[in-house]
Design a protein around this motif. Structure first.
Motif, PDB file in Angstrom:
ATOM      1  N   VAL A 149       0.852  -1.188   0.000  1.00 20.74           N
ATOM      2  CA  VAL A 149       0.000   0.000   0.000  1.00 20.74           C
ATOM      3  C   VAL A 149       0.887   1.237   0.000  1.00 20.74           C
ATOM      4  O   VAL A 149       1.886   1.301   0.713  1.00 20.74           O
ATOM      5  CB  VAL A 149      -0.908   0.036   1.250  1.00 20.74           C
ATOM      6  CG1 VAL A 149      -1.731   1.311   1.264  1.00 20.74           C
ATOM      7  CG2 VAL A 149      -1.822  -1.175   1.275  1.00 20.74           C
ATOM      8  N   ALA A 208       0.521   5.775  -0.260  1.00 23.61           N
ATOM      9  CA  ALA A 208      -0.425   6.890  -0.166  1.00 23.61           C
ATOM     10  C   ALA A 208       0.247   8.199  -0.541  1.00 23.61           C
ATOM     11  O   ALA A 208       1.413   8.431  -0.240  1.00 23.61           O
ATOM     12  CB  ALA A 208      -0.987   6.980   1.254  1.00 23.61           C
ATOM     13  N   ILE A 241      -4.514   6.512  -3.191  1.00 17.75           N
ATOM     14  CA  ILE A 241      -4.092   5.255  -2.575  1.00 17.75           C
ATOM     15  C   ILE A 241      -3.807   4.227  -3.660  1.00 17.75           C
ATOM     16  O   ILE A 241      -4.597   4.064  -4.605  1.00 17.75           O
ATOM     17  CB  ILE A 241      -5.183   4.707  -1.630  1.00 17.75           C
ATOM     18  CG1 ILE A 241      -5.362   5.640  -0.432  1.00 17.75           C
ATOM     19  CG2 ILE A 241      -4.838   3.285  -1.166  1.00 17.75           C
ATOM     20  CD1 ILE A 241      -4.194   5.670   0.527  1.00 17.75           C
ATOM     21  N   ASP A 251     -11.548  -2.107  -0.270  1.00 28.39           N
ATOM     22  CA  ASP A 251     -10.482  -1.796   0.687  1.00 28.39           C
ATOM     23  C   ASP A 251      -9.741  -0.527   0.281  1.00 28.39           C
ATOM     24  O   ASP A 251      -9.479   0.363   1.097  1.00 28.39           O
ATOM     25  CB  ASP A 251      -9.487  -2.953   0.777  1.00 28.39           C
ATOM     26  CG  ASP A 251     -10.046  -4.148   1.530  1.00 28.39           C
ATOM     27  OD1 ASP A 251     -11.244  -4.151   1.841  1.00 28.39           O
ATOM     28  OD2 ASP A 251      -9.269  -5.096   1.795  1.00 28.39           O
ATOM     29  N   MET A 292      -9.711   3.142   2.284  1.00 27.96           N
ATOM     30  CA  MET A 292      -8.445   3.760   2.688  1.00 27.96           C
ATOM     31  C   MET A 292      -8.333   5.178   2.141  1.00 27.96           C
ATOM     32  O   MET A 292      -7.912   6.101   2.848  1.00 27.96           O
ATOM     33  CB  MET A 292      -7.266   2.922   2.169  1.00 27.96           C
ATOM     34  CG  MET A 292      -7.035   1.624   2.889  1.00 27.96           C
ATOM     35  SD  MET A 292      -5.554   0.816   2.211  1.00 27.96           S
ATOM     36  CE  MET A 292      -5.654  -0.781   3.024  1.00 27.96           C
ATOM     37  N   ALA A 311      -8.148   8.562   4.392  1.00 28.23           N
ATOM     38  CA  ALA A 311      -6.972   9.436   4.281  1.00 28.23           C
ATOM     39  C   ALA A 311      -7.369  10.844   3.828  1.00 28.23           C
ATOM     40  O   ALA A 311      -6.818  11.839   4.309  1.00 28.23           O
ATOM     41  CB  ALA A 311      -5.972   8.828   3.299  1.00 28.23           C
ATOM     42  N   THR A 328     -10.838   5.734  12.805  1.00 29.31           N
ATOM     43  CA  THR A 328     -10.358   5.511  11.440  1.00 29.31           C
ATOM     44  C   THR A 328     -10.590   4.056  11.021  1.00 29.31           C
ATOM     45  O   THR A 328      -9.797   3.177  11.345  1.00 29.31           O
ATOM     46  CB  THR A 328      -8.865   5.856  11.313  1.00 29.31           C
ATOM     47  OG1 THR A 328      -8.125   5.117  12.291  1.00 29.31           O
ATOM     48  CG2 THR A 328      -8.626   7.333  11.506  1.00 29.31           C
ATOM     49  N   ILE A 368     -10.592   0.819   8.682  1.00 25.99           N
ATOM     50  CA  ILE A 368      -9.857   0.239   7.560  1.00 25.99           C
ATOM     51  C   ILE A 368     -10.438  -1.152   7.303  1.00 25.99           C
ATOM     52  O   ILE A 368     -10.691  -1.910   8.239  1.00 25.99           O
ATOM     53  CB  ILE A 368      -8.345   0.138   7.851  1.00 25.99           C
ATOM     54  CG1 ILE A 368      -7.743   1.532   8.039  1.00 25.99           C
ATOM     55  CG2 ILE A 368      -7.624  -0.590   6.726  1.00 25.99           C
ATOM     56  CD1 ILE A 368      -7.771   2.411   6.807  1.00 25.99           C
ATOM     57  N   ARG A 413      -4.209  -4.847  10.193  1.00 22.28           N
ATOM     58  CA  ARG A 413      -4.380  -3.475  10.675  1.00 22.28           C
ATOM     59  C   ARG A 413      -3.199  -3.063  11.550  1.00 22.28           C
ATOM     60  O   ARG A 413      -2.666  -1.962  11.431  1.00 22.28           O
ATOM     61  CB  ARG A 413      -5.686  -3.364  11.465  1.00 22.28           C
ATOM     62  CG  ARG A 413      -5.883  -2.046  12.209  1.00 22.28           C
ATOM     63  CD  ARG A 413      -6.407  -0.967  11.295  1.00 22.28           C
ATOM     64  NE  ARG A 413      -6.131   0.364  11.809  1.00 22.28           N
ATOM     65  CZ  ARG A 413      -6.928   1.409  11.646  1.00 22.28           C
ATOM     66  NH1 ARG A 413      -8.057   1.271  10.989  1.00 22.28           N
ATOM     67  NH2 ARG A 413      -6.600   2.589  12.086  1.00 22.28           N
ATOM     68  N   LEU A 432      -0.167  -2.326   9.424  1.00 24.10           N
ATOM     69  CA  LEU A 432      -0.260  -1.029   8.760  1.00 24.10           C
ATOM     70  C   LEU A 432       0.049   0.109   9.730  1.00 24.10           C
ATOM     71  O   LEU A 432       0.668   1.111   9.361  1.00 24.10           O
ATOM     72  CB  LEU A 432      -1.648  -0.850   8.144  1.00 24.10           C
ATOM     73  CG  LEU A 432      -1.963  -1.709   6.918  1.00 24.10           C
ATOM     74  CD1 LEU A 432      -3.427  -1.547   6.522  1.00 24.10           C
ATOM     75  CD2 LEU A 432      -1.050  -1.352   5.750  1.00 24.10           C
ATOM     76  N   ILE A 454      -1.321   4.638   8.464  1.00 21.35           N
ATOM     77  CA  ILE A 454      -2.604   5.228   8.838  1.00 21.35           C
ATOM     78  C   ILE A 454      -2.387   6.276   9.930  1.00 21.35           C
ATOM     79  O   ILE A 454      -1.735   5.996  10.909  1.00 21.35           O
ATOM     80  CB  ILE A 454      -3.574   4.142   9.353  1.00 21.35           C
ATOM     81  CG1 ILE A 454      -3.600   2.982   8.376  1.00 21.35           C
ATOM     82  CG2 ILE A 454      -4.967   4.697   9.506  1.00 21.35           C
ATOM     83  CD1 ILE A 454      -4.286   1.761   8.923  1.00 21.35           C
TER      84      ILE A 454
END
Length: 272
Positions: free
Chosen positions: A38, A40, A54, A153, A157, A161, A195, A197, A263, A266, A272
């Motif tokens: 991932v 961003a 993303i 997903d 995200m 964000a 938040t 996810i 999670r 991440l 995140i």
């Protein structure tokens, strides 16, 4: 991939995939429980009040938040609005055709709305400028620019964000003129309370659990399971689409545990 292999993949996708499954690997080289990388890019859309791009593997989604002022609903005078939408244009994949929004895009938009509302990512009361008179409406518009599976997903995200990146002009309500007035200099970040996810899984042949399915794998799956988790590791929602799995009883338990671990990973990457 050779021409013969490519033709065989198109004509017999399930047989092609089963050959990889028998070798305990997926066509893109991942293990069944492995996730794609991932990345961003936040705040790159200058015309939006908040934005994010993303990339989940090759699936790429850009999201912009646009704020407007409107009157609240009569039965909810102190609450604003959060309006998410996902567009899957023809340019992002050959599977989508030009024209009005596809049923898949509408279903995904509804699911994204449910996830955001269930998580209470932004308290709707915090969007109130003056009860019964003026509230903020946040249009959270996501567009897929390249589709390679698991758009839910990636879109969630991107929306999270973008909302975290959003700043609104400081607004007050002028009773004399009966309208909201926005400051041109002062901006206030959104009050993000949670938040969410999502981590999605596919069930192949009622037994094999596949994390983060690609666009090639998705049509071959019996069931899709999406687990939405917050920053504390608390479960927000679990959605199962497709045929009920006749595999192991602990399939959902496995997916929830794997989602919580993902999670946590991440979080460690400071994504995140």
């Amino acid at each position: 991939m050779t021409d013969n292999a490519s033709i065989f993949q198109r004509l017999h996708p399930k047989v092609y995939f089963e050959r990889f499954v028998s070798a305990n690997v997926r066509p893109d080289g991942r293990h069944f429980d492995a996730w794609r990388d991932v990345s961003a890019n936040v705040g790159s859309v200058s015309t939006a009040d908040g934005s994010a791009l993303i990339r989940l593997g090759e699936t790429t989604i850009v999201c912009g938040v646009k704020a407007e002022i409107a009157e609240p609903e009569l039965d909810r005078p102190g609450e604003g609005f959060l309006v998410p939408n996902l567009d899957l244009p023809a340019i992002c994949s050959p599977k989508f055709k030009p024209g009005p929004p596809t049923e898949e895009a509408q279903v995904l938009s509804d699911r994204l709305n449910e996830a955001l509302i269930a998580s209470d990512i932004v308290s709707l009361s915090s969007l109130c400028i003056h009860p019964g008179k003026a509230v903020w409406v946040l249009y959270v518009d996501a567009t897929c620019i390249n589709y390679n599976g698991n758009a839910f997903d990636a879109a969630l995200m991107a929306m999270v964000a973008a909302l975290k990146n959003t700043q609104l002009p400081k607004a007050t309500f002028d009773e004399e003129y009966g309208q909201a007035i926005c400051s041109r200099k002062t901006k206030v970040p959104l009050q993000i309370t949670r938040t969410p996810i999502s981590m999605s899984f596919g069930i192949f042949d009622s037994a094999r659990i596949i994390a983060d399915p690609t666009s090639f794998e998705e049509p071959l799956l019996d069931t899709n399971v999406s687990v939405v988790v917050d920053e504390q590791g608390d479960l927000i929602s679990v959605t199962q689409l497709g045929l009920s799995s006749s595999g192991p009883v602990d399939t959902l338990t496995h997916c929830i545990a794997a989602a919580k671990k993902r999670r946590s990973d991440l979080e460690k990457q400071s994504f995140i």
